[in-house]
Write an enzyme that holds these catalytic residues in place. Structure first.
Site, short mmCIF file in Angstrom:
data_model
loop_
_atom_site.label_atom_id
_atom_site.label_comp_id
_atom_site.label_asym_id
_atom_site.label_seq_id
_atom_site.Cartn_x
_atom_site.Cartn_y
_atom_site.Cartn_z
N GLU A 1 -20.96 -18.48 -1.73
CA GLU A 1 -19.85 -18.76 -0.80
C GLU A 1 -20.31 -18.98 0.64
OE1 GLU A 1 -17.17 -15.45 -1.46
OE2 GLU A 1 -16.23 -16.59 -3.08
N LYS B 1 -25.45 -16.24 -0.44
CA LYS B 1 -24.77 -14.95 -0.56
C LYS B 1 -25.14 -14.31 -1.90
CE LYS B 1 -20.13 -12.97 -0.85
NZ LYS B 1 -18.70 -13.24 -0.93
N GLN B 2 -25.21 -15.16 -2.93
CA GLN B 2 -25.40 -14.62 -4.27
C GLN B 2 -26.05 -15.68 -5.15
OE1 GLN B 2 -21.00 -14.80 -4.19
NE2 GLN B 2 -21.21 -14.69 -6.39
N TRP C 1 -13.50 -15.45 -11.06
CA TRP C 1 -14.32 -15.85 -12.23
C TRP C 1 -15.07 -14.65 -12.81
CZ3 TRP C 1 -19.96 -17.65 -11.60
CH2 TRP C 1 -20.58 -16.95 -10.56
N ASP C 2 -14.80 -13.45 -12.26
CA ASP C 2 -15.63 -12.29 -12.61
C ASP C 2 -15.59 -11.93 -14.09
OD1 ASP C 2 -14.78 -12.39 -9.85
OD2 ASP C 2 -15.89 -10.54 -9.55
C1 BGC Z 1 -17.89 -13.18 -4.71
C2 BGC Z 1 -17.24 -13.95 -5.83
C3 BGC Z 1 -16.37 -13.00 -6.63
C4 BGC Z 1 -15.38 -12.31 -5.72
C5 BGC Z 1 -14.54 -11.31 -6.45
C6 BGC Z 1 -16.84 -12.49 -3.88
O1 BGC Z 1 -17.46 -11.72 -2.91
O2 BGC Z 1 -18.63 -14.05 -3.87
O3 BGC Z 1 -18.22 -14.52 -6.65
O4 BGC Z 1 -15.69 -13.68 -7.62
O5 BGC Z 1 -16.08 -11.64 -4.71
O6 BGC Z 1 -15.33 -10.32 -7.01
#
Ligand code: BGC
Length: 829
Positions: free
Chosen positions: A504, A629-630, A365-366
């Site tokens: 995540e 995590k984020q 989704w980046d």
């Molecule tokens: C992140 C995701 C991201 C992916 C690719 C993961 O570590 O949690 O949000 O899309 O990395 O960059």
């Protein structure tokens, strides 16, 4: 070190992988890591050549089970150039040049971002006391996407004698760049043919084992000494899977021997070619020399920089230069992946660029973090990248059907054909265990795609795109969300279950047999936004298109009304913070989780960004704790203004209170480990008007994510494109308060206290706008073109502006010593 280059002045084996990633050169069509010319994979070196969209599948066995993975293939290494000494008496050959076997007297590697060149200059002394200078420059042409070139030279400083030079195209490569994947199968290439043509052109023809993607590389080699051509007949290098040429000649003390290598790369998918081998040979034979090719390449880069460069001024000259340099590095790498040459290639944006093999080159989704930058500068690239999604709409429909839903459900990780590419199991390197991977439950990627379509249309007013592609994607995604939403009779509300948010670290409830969570706030608000947008999208379409699309999708008023009902009835959960005041719950039940011992874990482990791995290795799970995590909930404040969010939340039937945003930000900011580089970008953004000091700190950390590899080793496996673009967008939109809404380009600038000045050029609906923000004023100048006037919004008022006109708005100067501003992001308009 200038603001336009990245310079390394000594060789550091520990940092070599990182430097290879950061010195990657590419043009959207293909890219090559910044490995040394003579390096083979092994030790600190990992040369890698990646083709946009160049995937292949292999089945490996993990724990007795067949596991299929699709990888972005490491294609033949076209860089190798090396030399060795020959004995004066019998011509017997010594070892090939090995950086690790000589004394390094001088070393300088420079990435020139203005011109898109990588230079390397070494002085070495071998065991016999021979001092040599080796210099090389290379580029991957931004002007001619199938071409790259190297200029390499060897100058004996205190010796003369027979030497042998070697240039190769090396297909004996595997995907071995990520240690965690090394127990999986990694041999993707099959050699079709390799050789040296009578006119001295090398060619190597390979094919991927499953996707049958053919790539042909051809190299034209020219030798010279101090710029005068040298005629030396090449000997073919005999090696299975590689094409090579060797030249024997006598080096004279003080005289440079130069080798120019111009390389053409073609694949079976290229347009306007008869056959890739023919195309590669023809192109390389007709190519200009290094200098002329480099000129065209430099022109292409200068044109890109005209659109993308932005300049900030900081308190000190050094800080200013350093920050501008890193921002340019981020733009540089973004453009090497998302360049104008991707048009027609049918490719998406791999999260880790074309810079390494992490995440197997998959697309997540980046792009949500990437498109805003492209929208305002080269929106035709966003359009192409959205078409990558459109071409996979049927695959997304299939995924939805397979999961028992209607509409289109795009996969969390996407590759060649749009099936779900998320790995079924992943390795925790800390525990050595293979674990089931639930991350594909991140259905929110679908909301991001729809949001991206809408933002692109807002930026460009490209109604043809909306009519032909965008609306169909958006509506089919909306239909999927409506079908996954369920009515909870007891609450008289709609719920979405079995999903994960962006965080995540939470993939299930503690102790649950089934994965997934209920009512992730980010997901539900995004869905509510999307389901409300559906009618507006249809209204925007020209009448006939609307009719036809609704007919095709069998979409009628009843269904639209149902979507509106879901939009206003979706559940949002709240729980109390430490002071008993409500904050938005990341998902239903989040408030019941345990508090995490942040201090204890930081003391025990130091770096606790990857708490998932740490806790799993301890036999525990992050699912039990209030930790992220984020940014997850905070994404809402990143994507929507306070005004929009208020409308959305009230529209879902909840009462809004003015301090909700501020409290929710503080709550989650204290519980986030920033295990994803995306996280600091978001948090810095949402803090920009709440806690300016913290926002600036996070911005500075986010800037360092890749250049200083703050995750300790991940950048070597590929850059983090989302965070790179996100930091630049923080300057572009965050600090200018730029917002696209209701066909108005709104500004609400607020520079961080550390910045005094910001300048950039933006594109909006055919206009080129020069933007200048100082502490006390905003200036917008529309360059002189005959296009329809556009509407600029500032401080609640809308102004028309047309080519050649200027708007200047005074700004109130904030007191840098004042307490953190507690006002949430201002609603504009
Ligand atoms: C992140 C995701 C991201 C992916 C690719 C993961 O570590 O949690 O949000 O899309 O990395 O960059």
């Amino acid at each position: 070190m200038s603001g336009w280059s990245l310079v390394y002045d000594h060789f550091d084996p520990k940092a070599e992988g990182l430097r290879e990633a950061l010195c990657t050169l590419g043009n959207g069509y293909f890219a090559v890591r910044g490995a040394a010319d003579e390096a083979e994979a092994g030790g600190p070196h990992y040369p890698g050549t990646y083709l946009a969209g160049g995937y292949n599948r292999l089945v490996s066995e993990v724990g007795g089970r067949p596991i299929e993975n699709e990888d972005l293939v490491n294609f033949p290494n076209w860089l190798p150039v090396s030399f060795r000494h020959l004995s004066q008496d019998d011509g017997e050959a010594g070892p090939w040049f090995d950086l690790h076997a000589v004394e390094i007297l001088d070393y300088r590697q420079e990435l020139d971002m203005a011109g898109g060149l990588l230079h390397r200059r070494l002085r070495i002394k071998d065991a016999e006391g021979r001092v040599s200078r080796i210099e090389s420059s290379r580029f991957v042409s931004m002007a001619q996407p199938n071409l790259a070139a190297q200029a390499w030279s060897l100058t004996p400083e205190n010796w003369g004698g027979p030497v042998e030079l070697r240039a190769m195209l090396d297909g004996r490569v595997i995907n071995g760049g990520v240690a965690r994947y090394r127990s999986l199968r990694s041999q993707h290439l099959v050699t079709v043919s390799a050789g040296l043509e009578p006119d001295g052109v090398l060619h190597l023809d390979v094919e991927t084992s499953q996707s049958r993607l053919r790539m042909v590389q051809a190299a034209r080699l020219r030798l010279s000494s101090d710029a005068a051509p040298l005629r030396v007949d090449p000997e073919p290098e005999q090696a299975e899977g590689a094409a090579g040429a060797r030249f024997r000649l006598v080096a004279q003390e003080g005289e440079a021997i130069e080798l120019e290598k111009v390389v053409a790369v073609f694949t079976g998918r290229d347009r306007a070619v008869s056959e890739p081998r023919l195309a590669a040979l023809q192109t390389v034979r007709g190519a200009e020399d290094f200098a002329k090719l480099a000129q065209r390449h430099a022109l292409a880069w200068s044109q890109l920089w005209r659109r993308f460069d932005m300049r900030i001024s900081n308190r000190t000259v050094e800080d200013t230069e350093e920050m501008n340099r890193i921002l340019r590095l981020h733009v540089f790498h973004l453009l090497q992946v998302c360049s104008p040459h991707i048009c027609d290639l049918d490719v998406g944006v791999p999260a880790r660029g074309l810079h390494g093999e992490a995440y197997r080159g998959h697309i997540f989704w980046d792009e949500l973090y990437i498109f805003p930058l492209l929208n305002q500068r080269l929106p035709e690239i966003t359009r192409e990248l959205l078409l990558y999604r459109y071409r996979r709409l049927d695959a997304a429909r299939q995924l939805a059907r397979d999961a028992g839903h209607a509409g289109a459900m795009y996969p969390w990780q996407s590759g060649s054909d749009g099936r779900e590419e998320t790995q079924q199991v992943h390795l925790n390197p800390k525990s050595g265990r293979w674990l089931p991977d639930n991350s594909q439950r991140q259905r929110h990627v679908n909301a991001a795609i729809a949001y991206n379509v809408w933002q692109y249309v807002q930026a460009t007013d490209d109604l043809e795109f909306l009519s032909a592609y965008g609306a169909e994607m958006l509506l089919e995604i909306a239909r999927f969300w409506a079908s996954i939403s369920e009515r909870d009779g007891s609450q008289d509300r709609w719920v979405i279950e079995g999903v994960m948010g962006p965080d995540e670290y939470h993939d299930a409830y503690p102790g649950a047999d089934e994965g997934g969570l209920r009512n992730n706030a980010y997901t539900n608000v995004m869905v509510s936004w999307l389901l409300r947008r559906a009618r507006e999208v249809l209204d925007r379409l020209p009448f006939h298109h609307r009719e036809e699309l609704c007919e095709r999708l069998r979409l009628g008023d009843d269904e639209l009304a149902r979507w509106e009902e879901i939009a206003s009835g979706l559940t949002l959960c709240f729980h109390d913070d430490e002071d008993g005041r409500p904050v938005i719950s990341q998902f239903e039940g989040y408030g019941d989780l345990l508090e995490f011992d942040w201090v204890g874990y930081a003391a025990k482990y130091g770096d606790i960004q990857r708490l998932d791995r740490i806790l799993e290795a301890e036999g525990d799970t992050p699912n039990r704790y209030k930790l992220s995590k984020q940014a997850d909930v905070l994404m809402l404040f990143y994507l929507f203004s306070a005004r929009e969010l208020r409308e959305l939340i009230e529209g879902m039937g909840y009462t809004w209170d003015d301090r909700l945003i501020e409290r929710t930000i503080a709550y989650y900011s204290a519980r986030t480990s920033h295990g994803s580089t995306l996280s600091r970008v978001v948090e810095s953004w949402v803090m920009a008007r709440v806690d300016r000091r913290r926002s600036w700190q996070l911005f500075c950390q986010a800037l360092k994510s890749d250049v200083f590899d703050i995750q300790g080793g991940t950048t070597a496996e590929g850059i983090h494109l989302g965070a790179m673009a996100g930091t630049v967008d923080l300057v572009q939109r965050g600090y200018t308060g730029l917002e696209l809404a209701e066909d108005v380009l709104w500004f609400n600038p607020r520079l961080p206290d550390e910045l005094s000045h910001l300048e950039m050029e933006l594109r909006y609906r055919g206009h080129f706008l020069q933007i200048e923000v100082k502490r006390d004023r905003l200036r917008i100048l529309a360059s002189n073109h005959a296009v329809k006037p556009i509407r600029i919004g500032f401080d609640g008022e809308i102004h028309d502006i047309t080519g050649g006109q200027e708007l200047v708005f005074p700004l109130s100067v904030p007191n840098p010593n004042s307490a953190p501003n507690s006002a949430p992001r201002q609603a504009t308009g």
